[in-house]
Design an enzyme around this catalytic site. Structure first.
Site, PDB file in Angstrom:
ATOM      1  N   VAL A 289       1.021 -15.791 -23.305  1.00 34.15           N
ATOM      2  CA  VAL A 289       1.944 -15.476 -22.214  1.00 34.15           C
ATOM      3  C   VAL A 289       2.509 -16.774 -21.645  1.00 34.15           C
ATOM      4  CG1 VAL A 289       2.152 -14.480 -19.903  1.00 34.15           C
ATOM      5  CG2 VAL A 289       0.746 -13.355 -21.603  1.00 34.15           C
ATOM      6  N   GLU A 290       3.823 -16.821 -21.477  1.00 33.81           N
ATOM      7  CA  GLU A 290       4.481 -17.976 -20.864  1.00 33.81           C
ATOM      8  C   GLU A 290       4.286 -17.876 -19.354  1.00 33.81           C
ATOM      9  OE1 GLU A 290       7.170 -20.321 -18.870  1.00 33.81           O
ATOM     10  OE2 GLU A 290       7.609 -18.177 -18.972  1.00 33.81           O
ATOM     11  N   LEU A 291       3.885 -18.980 -18.712  1.00 35.96           N
ATOM     12  CA  LEU A 291       3.440 -18.939 -17.322  1.00 35.96           C
ATOM     13  C   LEU A 291       4.528 -18.588 -16.312  1.00 35.96           C
ATOM     14  CD1 LEU A 291       0.929 -21.917 -17.236  1.00 35.96           C
ATOM     15  CD2 LEU A 291       0.467 -19.478 -17.451  1.00 35.96           C
TER      16      LEU A 291
ATOM     17  N   ASP B 178      -0.409  -5.650   0.664  1.00 37.37           N
ATOM     18  CA  ASP B 178      -1.743  -5.925   0.140  1.00 37.37           C
ATOM     19  C   ASP B 178      -1.687  -7.282  -0.545  1.00 37.37           C
ATOM     20  OD1 ASP B 178      -3.249  -3.680   0.875  1.00 37.37           O
ATOM     21  OD2 ASP B 178      -2.467  -2.515  -0.798  1.00 37.37           O
TER      22      ASP B 178
ATOM     23  N   HIS C 218      -4.543  -0.345  -5.817  1.00 37.03           N
ATOM     24  CA  HIS C 218      -5.209  -1.501  -6.434  1.00 37.03           C
ATOM     25  C   HIS C 218      -5.622  -1.209  -7.878  1.00 37.03           C
ATOM     26  CE1 HIS C 218      -6.603  -2.760  -2.118  1.00 37.03           C
ATOM     27  NE2 HIS C 218      -5.296  -2.839  -2.277  1.00 37.03           N
ATOM     28  N   GLU C 219      -6.217  -0.047  -8.072  1.00 35.77           N
ATOM     29  CA  GLU C 219      -6.703   0.325  -9.399  1.00 35.77           C
ATOM     30  C   GLU C 219      -5.551   0.463 -10.394  1.00 35.77           C
ATOM     31  OE1 GLU C 219      -9.301   1.741  -6.104  1.00 35.77           O
ATOM     32  OE2 GLU C 219      -7.174   1.948  -6.538  1.00 35.77           O
TER      33      GLU C 219
ATOM     34  N   CYS D 268       0.855  -1.186   0.000  1.00 34.88           N
ATOM     35  CA  CYS D 268       0.000   0.000   0.000  1.00 34.88           C
ATOM     36  C   CYS D 268       0.896   1.242   0.000  1.00 34.88           C
ATOM     37  CB  CYS D 268      -0.903   0.013   1.233  1.00 34.88           C
ATOM     38  SG  CYS D 268      -1.857   1.542   1.392  1.00 34.88           S
TER      39      CYS D 268
END
EC number: 1.7.1.13
Length: 166
Positions: free
Chosen positions: A96-98, A81, A115-116, A74
């Site tokens: 996307v490769e994991l 968070d 967060h946003e 945060c």
């Protein structure tokens, strides 16, 4: 018997009645399963999203991933968070490769982010890496101060063949 011979070398028992070298029963390849090679490099956080070619670029199909161990800090309090990041996307030419996704998400661990902002940044970075037909990124953040936050960022148009909710 030697404890650990190093990569590419088998462990052998000596002293059987015939004097032959016999692979150790510890593991099929002769290595003890609880020992990692000493030259193994630990994974480190990285913002480098690796990709690979979509195996079926002509077919719109959905890839969905849940990443329940996301953490960031945060920016107001410095407290951690915790969130589950849910990704749903319909790839175009690349996927996307994991492992790189895991290391990418891990790179936020010590970074201050609202967060946003972090949910939208994840969406933007994946879009920049793979240019999907459609993507939805949901940041489902744990309760802080009595409030649970769920942020959803989308890009592109969801194909009709992909259900609204997974």
């Amino acid at each position: 018997m030697r404890a650990w011979p190093g990569p590419g070398r088998a462990v052998f028992h000596r002293g059987n009645p015939n004097g032959l070298e016999i692979p150790s029963p510890l593991a099929p390849n002769g290595f003890h399963p609880s020992r990692a090679p000493t030259n193994a490099m630990p994974s480190k956080p990285s913002r480098d999203l690796q990709t690979f070619p979509n195996p079926k670029p002509d077919r719109p199909f959905e890839i969905a991933m849940d990443c329940p161990e996301f953490t960031c800090v945060c920016p107001m309090t410095g407290q951690p968070d915790f969130a589950t990041i849910r990704l749903r996307y319909v790839p175009a030419e690349r996927c996307v490769e994991l492992k790189s996704l895991k290391l990418y998400l891990w790179s936020y661990r010590d970074e201050g982010a609202f967060h946003e902002a972090v949910t939208n940044k994840i969406c933007d970075d994946i879009v920049a890496a793979i240019q999907p037909r459609w993507i939805e990124v949901v940041g489902d953040f744990a309760v802080r101060g009595g409030i649970r936050t769920v942020v959803t960022a989308r890009h592109g148009e969801r194909p009709a063949s992909v259900p609204e909710k997974a």
